[in-house]
Design an enzyme around this catalytic site. Structure first.
Site, PDB file in Angstrom:
ATOM      1  N   ARG A 191       0.836  -1.205   0.000  1.00 24.64           N
ATOM      2  CA  ARG A 191       0.000   0.000   0.000  1.00 24.64           C
ATOM      3  C   ARG A 191       0.868   1.250   0.000  1.00 24.64           C
ATOM      4  O   ARG A 191       0.545   2.263  -0.628  1.00 24.64           O
ATOM      5  CB  ARG A 191      -0.920   0.017   1.209  1.00 24.64           C
ATOM      6  CG  ARG A 191      -1.976   1.134   1.156  1.00 24.64           C
ATOM      7  CD  ARG A 191      -2.621   1.352   2.495  1.00 24.64           C
ATOM      8  NE  ARG A 191      -3.741   2.251   2.429  1.00 24.64           N
ATOM      9  CZ  ARG A 191      -3.649   3.587   2.299  1.00 24.64           C
ATOM     10  NH1 ARG A 191      -2.461   4.161   2.205  1.00 24.64           N
ATOM     11  NH2 ARG A 191      -4.743   4.331   2.257  1.00 24.64           N
ATOM     12  N   SER A 283     -24.903 -31.517   7.083  1.00 24.67           N
ATOM     13  CA  SER A 283     -24.937 -32.257   5.824  1.00 24.67           C
ATOM     14  C   SER A 283     -26.373 -32.345   5.339  1.00 24.67           C
ATOM     15  O   SER A 283     -27.310 -32.374   6.136  1.00 24.67           O
ATOM     16  CB  SER A 283     -24.373 -33.670   6.051  1.00 24.67           C
ATOM     17  OG  SER A 283     -24.697 -34.520   4.973  1.00 24.67           O
ATOM     18  N   LYS A 289     -23.355 -34.822  11.107  1.00 20.86           N
ATOM     19  CA  LYS A 289     -22.124 -34.189  10.635  1.00 20.86           C
ATOM     20  C   LYS A 289     -21.899 -32.789  11.226  1.00 20.86           C
ATOM     21  O   LYS A 289     -22.839 -32.020  11.417  1.00 20.86           O
ATOM     22  CB  LYS A 289     -22.139 -34.070   9.102  1.00 20.86           C
ATOM     23  CG  LYS A 289     -22.096 -35.382   8.359  1.00 20.86           C
ATOM     24  CD  LYS A 289     -20.776 -36.108   8.560  1.00 20.86           C
ATOM     25  CE  LYS A 289     -19.614 -35.417   7.887  1.00 20.86           C
ATOM     26  NZ  LYS A 289     -19.707 -35.387   6.419  1.00 20.86           N
ATOM     27  N   ASN A 291     -19.314 -30.423   9.748  1.00 19.15           N
ATOM     28  CA  ASN A 291     -18.283 -30.226   8.730  1.00 19.15           C
ATOM     29  C   ASN A 291     -17.509 -28.920   8.954  1.00 19.15           C
ATOM     30  O   ASN A 291     -18.076 -27.934   9.432  1.00 19.15           O
ATOM     31  CB  ASN A 291     -18.912 -30.188   7.336  1.00 19.15           C
ATOM     32  CG  ASN A 291     -19.498 -31.528   6.939  1.00 19.15           C
ATOM     33  OD1 ASN A 291     -18.918 -32.561   7.209  1.00 19.15           O
ATOM     34  ND2 ASN A 291     -20.667 -31.507   6.305  1.00 19.15           N
ATOM     35  N   ARG A 322       2.165  -0.479 -24.762  1.00 16.55           N
ATOM     36  CA  ARG A 322       0.860  -0.932 -24.254  1.00 16.55           C
ATOM     37  C   ARG A 322       0.639  -2.366 -24.694  1.00 16.55           C
ATOM     38  O   ARG A 322       0.827  -2.715 -25.856  1.00 16.55           O
ATOM     39  CB  ARG A 322      -0.280  -0.029 -24.736  1.00 16.55           C
ATOM     40  CG  ARG A 322      -1.638  -0.405 -24.143  1.00 16.55           C
ATOM     41  CD  ARG A 322      -2.642   0.741 -24.251  1.00 16.55           C
ATOM     42  NE  ARG A 322      -2.217   1.889 -23.466  1.00 16.55           N
ATOM     43  CZ  ARG A 322      -1.861   3.071 -23.985  1.00 16.55           C
ATOM     44  NH1 ARG A 322      -1.913   3.246 -25.294  1.00 16.55           N
ATOM     45  NH2 ARG A 322      -1.481   4.055 -23.210  1.00 16.55           N
TER      46      ARG A 322
END
Length: 461
Positions: A191, A283, A289, A291, A322
């Site tokens: 930056r 799930s 589940k 996950n 260019r």
């Protein structure tokens, strides 16, 4: 700071934005925001040229007032761009028509399409980098707290996915923190050093402005709040490539955290878990589940972001003043890389701030191999007497016997009279206390945390 638009008109649609973007970053890089950034360039250019005396003073307010993206038909500009090969050509035509009169004659005076597109991107990139630095700061603070809280939480260190030596979870979190510290520093550095206006006119000479080109460029940079580069960089894409590379490095640091957490969430491991929430991680067919959906989305986003980095690097090899294609690939790749990196950061922030750590399961898993993770420690204790390689062979044979017999390594070694005589019963037993075989972990954790805190210190002006 560019204000992201409130519209839904994004170049890549919105259906997947909930997965692979954040609302703030998606708005910052949507179609209207892209157009507004280019219009901000045109307005600043008019003010700069009026101040230097290149165009009539009364033209600048009229041009500035018309540079409002909400007044333009994005779809029409997008369709017309195909004929000229970029968005700036139909934008300038539409802006000129919207202003009309004498002021309209001075739109885009002495500039080229690449000036508007590149400078517009730099305005967006500045805001995008600020968003990512802010997000990484929150992630780093959460990891700093984890590293401190779990400096003494012992677990199995793993190499090649196998148990290696005891480590602390605090050290693992410190490793994550170190990656985030480096990523945030890189984003901040880019930056500060990579952003710049683009203003060179048709072929990078500003010949159409006569001897006033440098003065206009300096005033334009001040108007936009961007640095003035030594010369136009139409054919030098290193600035954009550096931004892309910083995004890729950031995505890598975030992906590392996500992958580790996903592996720790495996049923057979169960050492740490993403924070639970209603409807999260389920799930469509298996009610039981949980996950690692946050880690999954972070990984998918990070890998896609990294895959875009080579496009920016390839664009550096461009044709003359260019490029014919390389520059154009940046228009899709860089905004998408920002979106994806932000998406990964958002998921990792949730994980870091709410990670559920099961210290008891970590210890249970560490003990699962019945002392084998401390084989190196025993070998090093025997080495001064037996020699390193003989000690290695002796302990290696003991580990194989322990596995074959289902016995602890301590039991097998204690049955070896020579080893017992060398180390003593108490000495041998002491070697199987994993908490006392963490080496310089505390020092490493402290160093990582210190580096993070130093990164948080305000820089002198």
């Amino acid at each position: 700071m560019i204000e992201a638009s409130d519209g839904d008109d994004r170049g890549d649609g919105t259906l997947l934005d909930g997965l692979f973007a954040t609302p703030a970053m998606a708005r910052l890089f949507d179609d209207r925001a892209r157009l507004q950034a280019m219009l901000d360039f045109e307005a600043a250019l008019a003010r700069a040229e009026a101040a230097v005396g290149v165009i009539p003073a009364e033209a600048a307010p009229a041009i500035t007032a018309a540079c409002d993206a909400t007044r333009f038909d994005l779809g029409a500009i997008g369709l017309a761009a195909a004929d000229g090969g970029n968005l700036a050509i139909p934008m300038v035509k539409a802006l000129t028509a919207a202003i009309g009169g004498d002021a309209g004659r001075y739109v885009h005076w002495g500039a080229t399409s690449q000036d508007a597109i590149d400078s517009g991107f730099m305005l967006q990139a500045r805001s995008g980098l600020d968003l990512l630095v802010s997000e990484l700061t929150a992630i780093g603070d959460a990891l700093d707290a984890l590293a401190a809280r779990h400096a003494g939480t012992v677990m199995a260190g793993r190499t090649f996915l196998q148990h290696a030596l005891p480590v602390s979870f605090g050290l693992k979190a410190a490793g994550w923190l170190s990656g985030v510290t480096a990523a945030r520093a890189e984003l901040a550095h880019v930056r500060a050093t990579a952003l710049a206006i683009q203003f060179g006119g048709a072929a990078g000479t500003l010949a159409s402005l006569g001897d006033k080109g440098p003065a206009v460029a300096a005033r334009l940079a001040a108007e936009l709040g961007l640095p003035l580069p030594p010369l136009p960089w139409h054919g030098d894409r290193s600035r954009v490539a550096r931004i892309a590379t910083a995004l890729g490095l950031t995505a890598g640091a975030l992906g590392k955290i996500a992958l580790d957490v996903a592996l720790m969430m495996q049923t057979e491991v169960g050492e740490a878990f993403e924070p639970a929430a209603a409807g999260k991680g389920g799930s469509s067919t298996m009610p039981h589940k949980r996950n690692p959906v946050g880690a999954t989305l972070a990984l998918a986003s990070a890998r896609q972001a990294q895959a875009l980095v080579p496009l920016a690097l390839q664009a550096m090899i461009s044709e003359h003043e260019r490029a014919i294609g390389g520059w154009h690939t940046e228009w899709v790749a860089l905004p998408q890389a920002f979106r994806l990196t932000a998406a990964a950061a958002a998921q990792v922030r949730v994980i870091a701030e709410g990670l559920e750590v099961d210290a008891a399961r970590m210890r249970e898993n560490l003990d699962r191999t019945q002392g084998l993770v401390l084989a190196e420690r025993v070998m090093m204790a025997l080495a001064p007497t037996l020699g390193r390689m003989p000690a290695h062979h002796r302990v290696e044979a003991a580990t194989k016997r322990a596995v074959a017999e289902g016995a602890t390594l301590h039991t097998v070694l204690a049955a070896d009279a020579e080893i017992l005589a060398t180390l003593g019963a108490d000495g041998l037993a002491a070697l199987f206390q994993p908490e006392s075989y963490l080496g310089a972990s505390d020092a490493f954790i402290a160093a990582a945390r210190d580096a993070w805190r130093r990164g948080n210190e305000p820089r002198g002006g």
